[in-house]
Scaffold this motif. Structure first.
Motif, mmCIF file in Angstrom:
data_model
loop_
_atom_site.group_PDB
_atom_site.id
_atom_site.type_symbol
_atom_site.label_atom_id
_atom_site.label_comp_id
_atom_site.label_asym_id
_atom_site.label_seq_id
_atom_site.Cartn_x
_atom_site.Cartn_y
_atom_site.Cartn_z
ATOM 1 N N GLU A 5 0.762 -1.069 0.023
ATOM 2 C CA GLU A 5 -0.072 -0.221 -0.066
ATOM 3 C C GLU A 5 0.937 1.286 0.009
ATOM 4 O O GLU A 5 0.494 2.244 -0.601
ATOM 5 N N ALA A 6 1.697 1.246 0.820
ATOM 6 C CA ALA A 6 2.780 2.502 0.841
ATOM 7 C C ALA A 6 3.522 2.546 -0.535
ATOM 8 O O ALA A 6 3.503 3.720 -1.036
ATOM 9 N N TYR A 7 3.994 1.574 -0.969
ATOM 10 C CA TYR A 7 4.550 1.488 -2.505
ATOM 11 C C TYR A 7 3.664 2.006 -3.495
ATOM 12 O O TYR A 7 3.795 3.109 -4.113
ATOM 13 N N GLU A 8 2.472 1.459 -3.681
ATOM 14 C CA GLU A 8 1.312 2.032 -4.467
ATOM 15 C C GLU A 8 1.145 3.512 -4.429
ATOM 16 O O GLU A 8 0.881 4.387 -5.182
ATOM 17 N N ASN A 9 0.847 3.823 -3.092
ATOM 18 C CA ASN A 9 0.588 5.284 -2.934
ATOM 19 C C ASN A 9 1.786 6.256 -3.043
ATOM 20 O O ASN A 9 1.576 7.192 -3.522
ATOM 21 N N TRP A 10 2.813 5.862 -2.713
ATOM 22 C CA TRP A 10 3.984 6.765 -3.316
ATOM 23 C C TRP A 10 4.066 6.564 -4.627
ATOM 24 O O TRP A 10 4.591 8.030 -5.200
ATOM 25 N N LYS A 11 3.803 5.642 -5.378
ATOM 26 C CA LYS A 11 4.202 5.752 -6.769
ATOM 27 C C LYS A 11 2.883 6.847 -7.497
ATOM 28 O O LYS A 11 3.239 7.418 -8.541
ATOM 29 N N GLN A 12 2.198 7.393 -6.593
ATOM 30 C CA GLN A 12 1.219 8.427 -7.311
ATOM 31 C C GLN A 12 1.355 9.885 -6.798
ATOM 32 O O GLN A 12 0.939 10.788 -7.196
ATOM 33 N N THR A 13 2.702 10.043 -5.914
ATOM 34 C CA THR A 13 3.232 11.036 -5.591
ATOM 35 C C THR A 13 3.993 12.055 -6.799
ATOM 36 O O THR A 13 4.254 11.012 -7.752
ATOM 37 N N ASP A 14 4.339 12.936 -6.685
ATOM 38 C CA ASP A 14 5.206 13.760 -7.819
ATOM 39 C C ASP A 14 6.451 12.963 -7.983
ATOM 40 O O ASP A 14 6.814 12.753 -8.943
ATOM 41 N N GLU A 15 6.969 12.762 -6.979
ATOM 42 C CA GLU A 15 8.439 12.165 -6.827
ATOM 43 C C GLU A 15 8.306 10.809 -7.442
ATOM 44 O O GLU A 15 9.165 10.426 -8.371
ATOM 45 N N GLY A 16 7.433 10.053 -6.905
ATOM 46 C CA GLY A 16 6.975 8.751 -7.616
ATOM 47 C C GLY A 16 6.582 8.713 -9.019
ATOM 48 O O GLY A 16 7.395 7.825 -9.724
ATOM 49 N N ILE A 17 6.051 9.405 -9.403
ATOM 50 C CA ILE A 17 5.780 9.643 -10.932
ATOM 51 C C ILE A 17 6.972 9.769 -11.848
ATOM 52 O O ILE A 17 7.102 9.228 -12.735
ATOM 53 N N LYS A 18 7.708 10.582 -11.304
ATOM 54 C CA LYS A 18 9.011 11.071 -11.898
ATOM 55 C C LYS A 18 9.827 9.795 -11.968
ATOM 56 O O LYS A 18 10.436 9.516 -12.878
ATOM 57 N N ASP A 19 10.171 9.082 -10.862
ATOM 58 C CA ASP A 19 10.967 8.136 -10.829
ATOM 59 C C ASP A 19 10.549 6.911 -11.568
ATOM 60 O O ASP A 19 11.320 6.145 -12.210
ATOM 61 N N VAL A 20 9.317 6.695 -11.405
ATOM 62 C CA VAL A 20 8.738 5.613 -12.412
ATOM 63 C C VAL A 20 8.861 5.940 -13.718
ATOM 64 O O VAL A 20 9.251 4.996 -14.788
ATOM 65 N N ASN A 21 8.528 7.008 -14.286
ATOM 66 C CA ASN A 21 8.785 7.519 -15.510
ATOM 67 C C ASN A 21 10.325 7.275 -16.131
ATOM 68 O O ASN A 21 10.581 7.188 -17.427
ATOM 69 N N GLU A 22 11.082 7.672 -15.251
ATOM 70 C CA GLU A 22 12.639 7.539 -15.420
ATOM 71 C C GLU A 22 13.215 5.928 -15.629
ATOM 72 O O GLU A 22 14.152 5.636 -16.197
ATOM 73 N N GLY A 23 12.095 5.011 -15.221
ATOM 74 C CA GLY A 23 12.282 3.624 -15.563
ATOM 75 C C GLY A 23 13.405 2.964 -14.814
ATOM 76 O O GLY A 23 14.135 2.090 -15.434
ATOM 77 N N ALA A 24 13.597 2.997 -13.581
ATOM 78 C CA ALA A 24 14.608 2.629 -12.655
ATOM 79 C C ALA A 24 14.270 0.916 -12.625
ATOM 80 O O ALA A 24 13.162 0.690 -12.411
#
Length: 183
Positions: A151-170
């Motif tokens: 749950e913490a992971y999925e919520n974090w992915k919705q934050t600005d930082e999370g969206i940015k990091d997900v889009n960078e494809g780590a």
């Protein structure tokens, strides 16, 4: 150069990594790493999750809050400080960290509790311990921890930082998602 002992199925290692600046057999600069190895955990990570994990847990002492950093700036530099004082400080640190780091990571249950307590900041670096938390929660059959972490992971992915990091494809996102699918 290392010290090691076995506690049940867990091997505890204190590794002294020397610098290329040393000359032949004269050690001037070195750093210290603490790690715990467990063959069952490693096999489980590889066979079930295709997640190669060389150590159960491993840390450079520079990042351990339990380690007194006096005389240590990442590396110990024997040419800069009193060697007796350095040896005394390292001995005190090792004695302290055996109980507060090595031993608590020589049991799946204790390690899950320890890592969960250390997991206080979900940012990119906090993401790096999620695979271990998920695997440990599976091995200890702790569904509550699994649910909390996911749950913490999925919520974090919705934050600005999370969206940015997900889009960078780590790569960590693929690792977490692969482990999540196989739980």
């Amino acid at each position: 150069m290392q010290l090691e002992r076995t506690l049940g199925d867990f091997k505890q290692v204190i590794w002294f990594r020397t610098s290329i600046k040393n000359y032949r057999d004269e050690v001037v600069n070195f750093e210290i790493h603490l790690k715990v190895e467990n063959e069952d955990y490693q096999k489980h990570c590889i066979n079930k999750y295709n997640y190669p994990k060389p150590s159960f847990i491993s840390e450079h002492v520079e990042y351990l809050k339990q380690w007194n950093q006096e005389y240590c700036e990442g590396w110990y530099r024997l040419q800069l400080d009193d060697n007796i004082k350095i040896a005394e400080r390292i001995t005190e640190n090792i004695t302290s960290c055996v109980n507060t780091y090595l031993d608590v990571n020589s049991s799946f249950d204790k390690s899950l509790e320890y890592r969960l307590n250390e997991f206080n900041n979900l940012d990119y670096f906090g993401l790096l311990i999620i695979p271990d938390l998920l695997i440990l929660s599976e091995l200890t059959n702790n569904k509550k921890v699994q649910k909390t972490i996911l749950e913490a992971y999925e919520n974090w992915k919705q934050t600005d930082e999370g969206i940015k990091d997900v889009n960078e494809g780590a790569d960590i996102f693929d690792t977490i998602d692969n482990i999540k699918k196989l739980l």
